[in-house]
Design a protein around this motif. Structure first.
Motif, PDB file in Angstrom:
ATOM      1  N   ASP A 165       0.875  -1.164   0.000  1.00 31.57           N
ATOM      2  CA  ASP A 165       0.000   0.000   0.000  1.00 31.57           C
ATOM      3  C   ASP A 165       0.918   1.221   0.000  1.00 31.57           C
ATOM      4  O   ASP A 165       1.921   1.236   0.735  1.00 31.57           O
ATOM      5  CB  ASP A 165      -0.866  -0.047   1.268  1.00 31.57           C
ATOM      6  CG  ASP A 165      -1.796   1.139   1.404  1.00 31.57           C
ATOM      7  OD1 ASP A 165      -1.298   2.281   1.460  1.00 31.57           O
ATOM      8  OD2 ASP A 165      -3.009   0.916   1.484  1.00 31.57           O
ATOM      9  N   ARG A 166       0.589   2.210  -0.786  1.00 34.89           N
ATOM     10  CA  ARG A 166       1.457   3.400  -0.868  1.00 34.89           C
ATOM     11  C   ARG A 166       1.597   4.109   0.479  1.00 34.89           C
ATOM     12  O   ARG A 166       2.626   4.683   0.764  1.00 34.89           O
ATOM     13  CB  ARG A 166       0.922   4.374  -1.911  1.00 34.89           C
ATOM     14  CG  ARG A 166       1.140   3.877  -3.298  1.00 34.89           C
ATOM     15  CD  ARG A 166       0.738   4.902  -4.310  1.00 34.89           C
ATOM     16  NE  ARG A 166       0.936   4.339  -5.632  1.00 34.89           N
ATOM     17  CZ  ARG A 166       0.955   5.031  -6.715  1.00 34.89           C
ATOM     18  NH1 ARG A 166       0.775   6.330  -6.666  1.00 34.89           N
ATOM     19  NH2 ARG A 166       1.147   4.442  -7.877  1.00 34.89           N
ATOM     20  N   ARG A 167       0.567   4.048   1.280  1.00 35.66           N
ATOM     21  CA  ARG A 167       0.618   4.735   2.573  1.00 35.66           C
ATOM     22  C   ARG A 167       1.299   3.907   3.647  1.00 35.66           C
ATOM     23  O   ARG A 167       2.079   4.415   4.439  1.00 35.66           O
ATOM     24  CB  ARG A 167      -0.788   5.111   3.037  1.00 35.66           C
ATOM     25  CG  ARG A 167      -1.433   6.189   2.191  1.00 35.66           C
ATOM     26  CD  ARG A 167      -2.890   6.398   2.547  1.00 35.66           C
ATOM     27  NE  ARG A 167      -3.636   5.239   2.010  1.00 35.66           N
ATOM     28  CZ  ARG A 167      -4.584   4.591   2.677  1.00 35.66           C
ATOM     29  NH1 ARG A 167      -4.931   4.970   3.867  1.00 35.66           N
ATOM     30  NH2 ARG A 167      -5.194   3.561   2.132  1.00 35.66           N
ATOM     31  N   ARG A 168       0.998   2.590   3.674  1.00 36.43           N
ATOM     32  CA  ARG A 168       1.517   1.730   4.745  1.00 36.43           C
ATOM     33  C   ARG A 168       2.746   0.937   4.338  1.00 36.43           C
ATOM     34  O   ARG A 168       3.397   0.340   5.179  1.00 36.43           O
ATOM     35  CB  ARG A 168       0.427   0.760   5.215  1.00 36.43           C
ATOM     36  CG  ARG A 168      -0.772   1.445   5.826  1.00 36.43           C
ATOM     37  CD  ARG A 168      -1.803   0.467   6.315  1.00 36.43           C
ATOM     38  NE  ARG A 168      -2.145  -0.501   5.279  1.00 36.43           N
ATOM     39  CZ  ARG A 168      -2.492  -1.756   5.525  1.00 36.43           C
ATOM     40  NH1 ARG A 168      -2.559  -2.198   6.747  1.00 36.43           N
ATOM     41  NH2 ARG A 168      -2.795  -2.577   4.533  1.00 36.43           N
TER      42      ARG A 168
END
Length: 138
Positions: free
Chosen positions: A69-72
């Motif tokens: 995930d790009r955020r996590r």
């Protein structure tokens, strides 16, 4: 978790990295939902190219061991144990790999009992670690 990579070995580094992470998951050293280091962090830590780590993560994602995930970033995801399709695919892979290992062991002069004992000991290594981890958490 300590990742051991043999830079001068015959096995590609991304495969070694993939295998070390799978072993970590199998031993309970990496838990479901646990974040892995970023590609840049791990490449710097191991002294390898970022593309090498990225390729290992892509393999792990394709096999269902991690999600990205790009955020996590990359997160451990234990494969769903209920899917019949995944089970049959893995069974085929396992049969092929055991077939090759059996052939190599026979050619090298191993006795069946020795081969089975080694397989059992290798499997138990992961069963005991997982049970210990679960007992500590519970």
């Amino acid at each position: 978790m300590i990742i051991k990579i043999d830079i001068s070995g015959e096995i590609p580094i991304y495969v070694q990295l993939r295998n070390e992470i799978v072993k970590g998951i199998g031993k309970g050293e990496l838990a479901d939902g646990e974040a892995l280091p970023t590609v840049r962090q791990l490449s710097a830590e191991l002294g390898v190219n970022t593309m090498t780590v990225s390729k290992a993560y892509q393999c792990l994602k394709a096999e269902g061991f991690i999600e990205t995930d790009r955020r996590r970033g990359a997160v451990v995801r234990l494969p769903d144990r209920g899917g019949a399709g995944a089970d049959s695919e893995f069974c085929g892979k396992l049969e092929n790999e055991l077939d090759l290992l059996s052939a190599e062991a026979k050619i090298k002069g191993f006795q069946k009992e020795d081969f089975v004992r080694m397989c059992s000991a290798a499997f138990e290594k992961y069963c005991l670690r997982t049970e210990d981890t679960m007992a500590q958490e519970g």
